[in-house]
Design an enzyme around this catalytic site. Structure first.
Site, PDB file in Angstrom:
ATOM      1  N   TYR A 123       0.826  -1.207   0.000  1.00 27.55           N
ATOM      2  CA  TYR A 123       0.000   0.000   0.000  1.00 27.55           C
ATOM      3  C   TYR A 123       0.866   1.265   0.000  1.00 27.55           C
ATOM      4  O   TYR A 123       0.365   2.356   0.221  1.00 27.55           O
ATOM      5  CB  TYR A 123      -0.930   0.013   1.216  1.00 27.55           C
ATOM      6  CG  TYR A 123      -1.983  -1.077   1.190  1.00 27.55           C
ATOM      7  CD1 TYR A 123      -1.621  -2.412   1.232  1.00 27.55           C
ATOM      8  CD2 TYR A 123      -3.332  -0.765   1.134  1.00 27.55           C
ATOM      9  CE1 TYR A 123      -2.565  -3.420   1.212  1.00 27.55           C
ATOM     10  CE2 TYR A 123      -4.289  -1.762   1.123  1.00 27.55           C
ATOM     11  CZ  TYR A 123      -3.903  -3.090   1.158  1.00 27.55           C
ATOM     12  OH  TYR A 123      -4.849  -4.084   1.137  1.00 27.55           O
ATOM     13  N   LYS A 171       5.498 -13.947   4.753  1.00 23.01           N
ATOM     14  CA  LYS A 171       5.753 -14.843   3.614  1.00 23.01           C
ATOM     15  C   LYS A 171       7.264 -14.832   3.353  1.00 23.01           C
ATOM     16  O   LYS A 171       7.717 -14.674   2.216  1.00 23.01           O
ATOM     17  CB  LYS A 171       4.945 -14.365   2.395  1.00 23.01           C
ATOM     18  CG  LYS A 171       4.919 -15.315   1.219  1.00 23.01           C
ATOM     19  CD  LYS A 171       4.085 -16.549   1.425  1.00 23.01           C
ATOM     20  CE  LYS A 171       4.231 -17.516   0.264  1.00 23.01           C
ATOM     21  NZ  LYS A 171       3.543 -18.804   0.462  1.00 23.01           N
ATOM     22  N   ASP A 204      -0.220 -18.394   4.106  1.00 28.22           N
ATOM     23  CA  ASP A 204      -1.168 -19.375   3.552  1.00 28.22           C
ATOM     24  C   ASP A 204      -1.605 -20.379   4.625  1.00 28.22           C
ATOM     25  O   ASP A 204      -2.789 -20.685   4.776  1.00 28.22           O
ATOM     26  CB  ASP A 204      -0.628 -20.099   2.299  1.00 28.22           C
ATOM     27  CG  ASP A 204       0.880 -20.100   2.182  1.00 28.22           C
ATOM     28  OD1 ASP A 204       1.559 -19.477   3.025  1.00 28.22           O
ATOM     29  OD2 ASP A 204       1.402 -20.755   1.267  1.00 28.22           O
ATOM     30  N   ASP A 228      -4.910  -6.627   5.957  1.00 27.22           N
ATOM     31  CA  ASP A 228      -6.177  -6.197   5.371  1.00 27.22           C
ATOM     32  C   ASP A 228      -7.051  -7.421   5.080  1.00 27.22           C
ATOM     33  O   ASP A 228      -8.242  -7.471   5.422  1.00 27.22           O
ATOM     34  CB  ASP A 228      -5.879  -5.418   4.074  1.00 27.22           C
ATOM     35  CG  ASP A 228      -7.081  -4.646   3.562  1.00 27.22           C
ATOM     36  OD1 ASP A 228      -8.118  -4.612   4.258  1.00 27.22           O
ATOM     37  OD2 ASP A 228      -6.993  -4.063   2.467  1.00 27.22           O
TER      38      ASP A 228
END
Ligand code: NAD
Length: 333
Positions: A123, A171, A204, A228
Site C-alpha cells: 500500500y 511470507k 497461507d 487487510d
C-alpha cells in the site's frame, strides 16, 4: 467535553454514524462532534477529496471517528483511507475480532487482536506502468523502522492486556528480504517480553489454521496487505463485517473506523449494522479514558445481541439501523 472529528464517509457511512451519534447522545457521553467529510462526497460538492478543513480539524482534535469511504476500482483517485493513514503516520491498524454471546457462528471462543502495519508494504503507493512493454510494478516497500514500530506495538499491547502469545504472519519463505525484515524485527523485539510467546506462521498456513482452529490465536501482527485480508477473514469468524471494529493509531493521533467498507449493495436502505462503527467508537472512548461510558454502552450492546429479533438482518434479525440503535439505548443501564 472532548471534541472529536467525525467523518461520516459515504455509502452506509452516514447511516451508521447517525446511529452512533444517537446512542452517544442517549448515553450522555461527554463528546462533541466536529463534522468534516472527505472523498467523493466533498469532491462532488466542488471541494477537495481531502478538504483543508478536515486536515485542520484532525490536527486540532487528534482523535476522529470515521465512516467508510469508497475508493474507485482501477482508475480514479488514490484511496482516501490510505492517504489519511500515511499523512498522519497512523502506523497501527488494530482490529479485534471476538466471539459474542448471541451472535451465532461455528466458532465460540475466538479472541484475536490483529495488528496490521498500516502505511507500508503493497500500500506504499509505489506503482509504475511501462506502457510500451505492458508491465505493471507494485513495490511492497517495508522499512526496518516500520517493522519495528508495528511489532513493538503488538508486544506492548500483549503485555498491557496480559495476552499470552504474539503470532507474526509473513511470507518470508518467498519474500526473502522484505518478509525476513518483518519477522526478524519481531524476533529481535520478543526477548524484551519474556512472558509472551512468539509464534510465526506463513500467511497461507495462517488462513487454513484460522478457519480450522481460530481459538489458538491471540495477538497477531502482520504486514499491510496480509492484515487487510486477514481482518476480513477474522470478521467472518465472529459474525461478519457488520460487527468488527478498528483503530488507526499513530504517535499522537488516532482515527477509529470499522473494518468494513461503504457497502454499496445496501447503502441507503437503512439496514446496515452500526455495531462495527459503534465498537470502533467504544475503542475511541477507551483511548480518551472514558472507560465507564464505553463499558456501559458495550453492556447494552451485548444485551441487544441476546435478542436476535432486535438485531439487523446480517445477524438474522429484522431491525433497521436506527431501530437497532434504539434497541441498544433501551438496554442502557
Ligand atoms: P464492504 O466491506 O463495503 O462490503 C462487503 C460486504 O459486507 C457487503 O456485502 C456489505 O453489504 C457487507 N457489509 C459491510 N458492512 C456492513 C454492515 N455494517 N452491515 C451489514 N453488512 C455489511 O466491501 P466492498 O464491497 O469490497 O467495498 C466497498 C467500498 O468500500 C470499496 O470502494 C472499498 O474501496 C471501500 N472500503 C473502504 C474502507 C474504509 O473506508 N476504511 C474499507 C474497506 C473498503
Amino acid at each position: 467535553m472532548t471534541q472529536i472529528t467525525l467523518i461520516p464517509g459515504d455509502g452506509i457511512g452516514p447511516e451508521i454514524t447517525e446511529a452512533v451519534k444517537t446512542i452517544f447522545a442517549a448515553a450522555e457521553v461527554p463528546v462533541t462532534w466536529e463534522v468534516e467529510n472527505a472523498g467523493i462526497t466533498t469532491h462532488n460538492a466542488g471541494g477537495l477529496l481531502i478538504p483543508v478543513s478536515l486536515i485542520a480539524s484532525l490536527n486540532k482534535n487528534r482523535v476522529a471517528l470515521k465512516g467508510p469511504i469508497t475508493t474507485p476500482v482501477g482508475g480514479g483517485f488514490k484511496s482516501i483511507n490510505v492517504t489519511l493513514r500515511q499523512m498522519f503516520d497512523l502506523y497501527q491498524n488494530v482490529r479485534p475480532a471476538k466471539s459474542t454471546v448471541g451472535i451465532e457462528t461455528p466458532f465460540k471462543f475466538v479472541d484475536i487482536v490483529l495488528f496490521r502495519e498500516n502505511t507500508e508494504g503493497l500500500y506504499s503507493g509505489l506503482e509504475f506502468y511501462d506502457e510500451r512493454h505492458g508491465i505493471a510494478d507494485a513495490i511492497a516497500r517495508v522499512t526496518k523502522d516500520g517493522c519495528d514500530k508495528i511489532c513493538r506495538a503488538a508486544f506492548e499491547y500483549a503485555r498491557k492486556h496480559k495476552r499470552k502469545k504474539v503470532t507474526v504472519v509473513h511470507k518470508a519463505n518467498i519474500l526473502k528480504l522484505a518478509g525476513s525484515l518483518f519477522i526478524n524485527s519481531a524476533k529481535t523485539i520478543a526477548p524484551e517480553y519474556p512472558e509472551i510467546t512468539l509464534d510465526d506462521k506463513i500467511i497461507d498456513n495462517m488462513c487454513m489454521q484460522l478457519v480450522n482452529k481460530p481459538e489458538q490465536f491471540d495477538v497477531v501482527v502482520t504486514t499491510n496487505l496480509f492484515g487487510d485480508i486477514l481482518s476480513d477473514l477474522c470478521a467472518g469468524l465472529v459474525g461478519g463485517l457488520g460487527v468488527v471494529a478498528g483503530a488507526n493509531i499513530g504517535k499522537d493521533m488516532a482515527i477509529f473506523e470499522a473494518v468494513h467498507g461503504s457497502a454499496p449493495d445496501i447503502a441507503g436502505k437503512g439496514i446496515a449494522n452500526p455495531t462495527a462503527l459503534l465498537r470502533s467508537a467504544l475503542m475511541m472512548l477507551h483511548h480518551i479514558n472514558e472507560h465507564e461510558h464505553a463499558n456501559r454502552i458495550e453492556a447494552a450492546l451485548e444485551e441487544t445481541f441476546k435478542h436476535q429479533e432486535q438485531c439487523t438482518g446480517d445477524l438474522g434479525g429484522k431491525a433497521s439501523t436506527q431501530e437497532f440503535a434504539q434497541n441498544v439505548i433501551s438496554h442502557l443501564q
